[in-house]
Design an enzyme around this catalytic site. Structure first.
Site, PDB file in Angstrom:
ATOM      1  N   LYS A 199       0.842  -1.203   0.000  1.00 36.21           N
ATOM      2  CA  LYS A 199       0.000   0.000   0.000  1.00 36.21           C
ATOM      3  C   LYS A 199       0.870   1.244   0.000  1.00 36.21           C
ATOM      4  O   LYS A 199       1.499   1.588   0.991  1.00 36.21           O
ATOM      5  CB  LYS A 199      -0.935   0.058   1.217  1.00 36.21           C
ATOM      6  N   GLU A 274       9.563   0.827  10.771  1.00 36.19           N
ATOM      7  CA  GLU A 274      10.620   1.814  10.573  1.00 36.19           C
ATOM      8  C   GLU A 274       9.946   3.164  10.746  1.00 36.19           C
ATOM      9  O   GLU A 274       9.156   3.580   9.902  1.00 36.19           O
ATOM     10  CB  GLU A 274      11.229   1.644   9.178  1.00 36.19           C
ATOM     11  N   CYS A 308      13.431  10.341   7.047  1.00 35.48           N
ATOM     12  CA  CYS A 308      13.289   9.844   8.419  1.00 35.48           C
ATOM     13  C   CYS A 308      14.597   9.962   9.192  1.00 35.48           C
ATOM     14  O   CYS A 308      14.591  10.151  10.396  1.00 35.48           O
ATOM     15  CB  CYS A 308      12.759   8.425   8.425  1.00 35.48           C
TER      16      CYS A 308
HETATM   17  P1  NAP Z   1       1.634   8.091   8.190  1.00 34.11           P
HETATM   18  O1  NAP Z   1       0.237   8.461   8.436  1.00 34.11           O
HETATM   19  O2  NAP Z   1       2.392   7.338   9.215  1.00 34.11           O
HETATM   20  O3  NAP Z   1       1.662   7.318   6.784  1.00 34.11           O
HETATM   21  C1  NAP Z   1       2.467   6.219   6.446  1.00 34.11           C
HETATM   22  C2  NAP Z   1       1.635   5.151   5.752  1.00 34.11           C
HETATM   23  O4  NAP Z   1       0.714   4.571   6.688  1.00 34.11           O
HETATM   24  C3  NAP Z   1       0.774   5.691   4.625  1.00 34.11           C
HETATM   25  O5  NAP Z   1       0.703   4.727   3.600  1.00 34.11           O
HETATM   26  C4  NAP Z   1      -0.558   5.865   5.319  1.00 34.11           C
HETATM   27  O6  NAP Z   1      -1.648   5.908   4.476  1.00 34.11           O
HETATM   28  C5  NAP Z   1      -0.605   4.641   6.180  1.00 34.11           C
HETATM   29  N1  NAP Z   1      -1.567   4.715   7.274  1.00 34.11           N
HETATM   30  C6  NAP Z   1      -2.114   5.810   7.865  1.00 34.11           C
HETATM   31  N2  NAP Z   1      -2.986   5.454   8.818  1.00 34.11           N
HETATM   32  C7  NAP Z   1      -3.023   4.108   8.835  1.00 34.11           C
HETATM   33  C8  NAP Z   1      -3.737   3.151   9.597  1.00 34.11           C
HETATM   34  N3  NAP Z   1      -4.596   3.515  10.537  1.00 34.11           N
HETATM   35  N4  NAP Z   1      -3.512   1.843   9.355  1.00 34.11           N
HETATM   36  C9  NAP Z   1      -2.645   1.446   8.413  1.00 34.11           C
HETATM   37  N5  NAP Z   1      -1.950   2.315   7.655  1.00 34.11           N
HETATM   38  C10 NAP Z   1      -2.122   3.626   7.862  1.00 34.11           C
HETATM   39  O7  NAP Z   1       2.449   9.377   7.825  1.00 34.11           O
HETATM   40  P2  NAP Z   1       1.822  10.743   7.296  1.00 34.11           P
HETATM   41  O8  NAP Z   1       0.492  11.036   7.886  1.00 34.11           O
HETATM   42  O9  NAP Z   1       1.891  10.692   5.842  1.00 34.11           O
HETATM   43  O10 NAP Z   1       2.882  11.759   7.892  1.00 34.11           O
HETATM   44  C11 NAP Z   1       2.787  12.166   9.242  1.00 34.11           C
HETATM   45  C12 NAP Z   1       4.133  12.238   9.892  1.00 34.11           C
HETATM   46  O11 NAP Z   1       4.721  10.943   9.897  1.00 34.11           O
HETATM   47  C13 NAP Z   1       5.168  13.077   9.176  1.00 34.11           C
HETATM   48  O12 NAP Z   1       5.055  14.416   9.456  1.00 34.11           O
HETATM   49  C14 NAP Z   1       6.442  12.479   9.698  1.00 34.11           C
HETATM   50  O13 NAP Z   1       6.751  13.014  10.941  1.00 34.11           O
HETATM   51  C15 NAP Z   1       6.120  11.032   9.826  1.00 34.11           C
HETATM   52  N6  NAP Z   1       6.603  10.247   8.661  1.00 34.11           N
HETATM   53  C16 NAP Z   1       7.697   9.476   8.834  1.00 34.11           C
HETATM   54  C17 NAP Z   1       8.188   8.763   7.753  1.00 34.11           C
HETATM   55  C18 NAP Z   1       9.397   7.900   7.849  1.00 34.11           C
HETATM   56  O14 NAP Z   1       9.988   7.587   6.837  1.00 34.11           O
HETATM   57  N7  NAP Z   1       9.764   7.460   9.014  1.00 34.11           N
HETATM   58  C19 NAP Z   1       7.556   8.839   6.520  1.00 34.11           C
HETATM   59  C20 NAP Z   1       6.406   9.616   6.386  1.00 34.11           C
HETATM   60  C21 NAP Z   1       5.959  10.294   7.484  1.00 34.11           C
HETATM   61  P3  NAP Z   1      -2.110   7.299   3.816  1.00 34.11           P
HETATM   62  O15 NAP Z   1      -1.005   8.292   3.931  1.00 34.11           O
HETATM   63  O16 NAP Z   1      -2.334   6.859   2.436  1.00 34.11           O
HETATM   64  O17 NAP Z   1      -3.344   7.730   4.511  1.00 34.11           O
END
Ligand code: NAP
Ligand code: MG
Length: 501
Positions: A199, A274, A308
């Protein structure tokens, strides 16, 4: 709300005919059992170009019913041995083929990635895409090198172990390195004989879907790789909860990581996480400043800070603090922010309106907390989710801008007294993904590398990642190691066999 779909407007500046053709070929579909199909609900959502806020494509909004279908296909492919029992050399051939196809389509994939995510095209072309191909190539080599052991048990027994695939793997990835994260997940899972449901993040589905087409072209058996686009709650949560998925690998926020872990309890899925970081980059006075300054800058602003393992906390020894932040500020002012497709651009916009607002919120928080901005501190003008690269000085490690992951182009420069203080402050965080140390003193470099609680430590460099070497977090940056031989552990399970002689 973005304007109606017009590929010409949304993808203006794009040069690759294949990209325009892909974007114009209608709403993007899910990959289930080797076929591209719409979501059962018929719903789609918009994928936005963050550089101009226009709609690039409509993408199928997969949900629980679609995940169920994908799991059925992946389970069938797994149990029928369509993949796990394909010989290792043949499996390697498929993975090499995928790598080759990524290389062949590198210009196209780089442009698509840049349009969808907002990252600088030159960087997508130089790093994201070649690294994705390299990851497949690296794990292609592993297919034929996954060994069990013979064990010296009682002489009346023949005792050995088999390393077997885990089964059906759910893989949920973020938007910061869309194609590369898809590769980190799929390549080792496939090398070990698993089948997968990937996904992508809702913001950046397009290169994963194009990769899906290349995987079909490479001739992998149906159902081995399935791609479900959609939202976290819906597609993502259905994967995390699914009773017939054996393992979930997740990269993203700690908040969602916790939800995944809770959802996995139902059928006790194996989980690897991660998560984010707040990585310290520690500069000692004897460091080679000509290298430390620009590397500290790229360490935090690369990919608009949406990394990250970004070095967001720059610790500088007190005696050189003013001079260092002065130079860092000057360098940063010379960094070209703008249209991601322009070859001169070093930094594009952040990925989405949501992320733009979030980062902007932290700019206010930093100012309210009493940190001082030396450059940036504000948003770009006009269309697109641009945030100027920002350096906060006079930061102390207790401030929210030093404790919370911002995931945008925001650096916090923090002074330290001596080696002990640097290590103490560097480790004083709930995260532990990466860290760096800059010094010419070899013994100090290794001592500090040992003392830092982080999954990766860089000495006199920043951000080096290689599929050969494990990557993952200490503390709340997650658990499990991706890349290297460690990913083979994530995607296999060990069986002990005793035979009475
Ligand atoms: P996120 O919500 O953690 O998204 C990561 C993935 O998880 C996306 O594919 C997302 O789907 C999915 N997801 C969201 N809610 C879920 C649930 N309840 N069950 C299963 N999967 C779920 O990250 P974000 O909202 O895009 O970003 C928020 C913050 O996360 C950022 O500001 C940053 O601090 C952190 N982040 C960290 C990394 C990293 O590489 N460690 C990467 C991205 C973000 P959708 O996005 O399609 O809804
Ligand atoms: Mg989200």
């Amino acid at each position: 709300m973005a304007a109606a779909l017009s590929v010409e407007t949304a993808a203006r500046g794009a040069k690759q005919p294949a990209v325009l053709e892909f974007l114009k070929s209608g709403p993007k579909k899910l990959l289930i059992n080797g076929k591209f199909v719409p979501a059962k609900s018929g719903k789609t959502f918009e994928s936005i170009n963050p550089a101009n806020e226009e709609v690039l494509a409509l993408v199928a909004e997969g949900g629980k019913a679609d995940v169920d279908e994908a799991v059925k296909a992946a389970r069938k492919a797994f149990e029928e041995g369509k993949w796990a029992r394909v010989g290792p050399h043949q499996r390697a051939k498929y993975l090499f083929k995928i790598a080759e196809l990524i290389d062949q389509h590198a210009d196209e994939l780089a442009e698509l990635e840049s349009l969808d995510n907002g990252k600088a095209l030159t960087q997508a072309r130089a790093i994201d895409i070649p690294a994705a191909a390299e990851t497949f190539r690296y794990y292609a080599g592993w297919c034929s090198k996954i060994y069990g052991e013979t064990n010296p048990s009682d002489p009346s027994m023949f005792n050995y172990t088999l390393r077997e695939p885990v089964g059906v793997c759910g893989q949920i990835i973020p938007w910061n390195f869309p194609l590369l994260m898809a590769s980190w997940k799929l390549a080792p899972a496939l090398a070990c004989g698993n089948t997968a449901i990937l996904k992508p993040a809702e913001q950046t589905s397009l290169t994963a879907l194009r990769l899906g087409e290349l995987i079909v072209e490479a001739g992998l058996p149906d159902g081995v790789v399935n791609i479900i686009t959609g939202f976290g709650p819906g597609a993502g949560s259905a994967i995390a909860e699914h009773p017939d998925i054996d393992k979930v690998a997740f990269t993203g926020s700690g908040e969602v990581g916790r939800l995944i872990l809770q959802a996995s309890a139902g059928n006790l899925k194996k989980v690897s996480l991660e998560l984010g970081g707040k990585s310290p980059n520690i500069i000692f006075p004897d460091a080679e400043m000509e290298a430390a300054v620009p590397n500290a800058m790229m360490g935090v602003f690369y990919n608009s800070g949406q990394v990250c393992c970004a070095g967001t906390r720059i610790f500088v020894q007190r005696d050189i603090y003013d001079k260092f932040v002065d130079q860092l500020t000057k360098y940063t002012e010379g960094m070209t922010m703008g249209d991601p497709l322009d070859p001169k651009t070093k930094m594009g916009p952040v990925v989405s309106k949501e992320q733009f607002d979030r980062v902007n919120g932290y700019l206010d928080i930093g100012k309210q907390e009493g940190a001082r901005v030396t450059t940036g501190g504000e948003l770009g003008n006009g269309k697109g989710y641009y945030v100027k690269p920002t350096i906060f000085v006079d930061v102390n490690n207790d401030m929210r801008i030093a404790r919370e992951e911002i995931f945008g182009p925001v650096a916090a420069a923090i002074p330290f007294k001596d080696e002990n203080d640097a290590v103490f402050q560097g480790n004083n965080t709930s995260y532990g993904l990466a860290a760096a140390v800059w010094t010419r003193d070899v013994s100090r470099a290794h001592k500090v590398a040992r003392a830092l609680k982080a999954g990766t430590v860089w000495i006199n460099c920043y951000g080096m990642i290689d599929p050969i070497s494990p990557f993952g977090g200490y503390k709340q940056s997650g658990f499990g190691r991706e890349l290297g031989k460690y990913a083979i552990d994530l995607y296999t399970q060990v069986k002990t066999v005793f035979m009475k002689l």
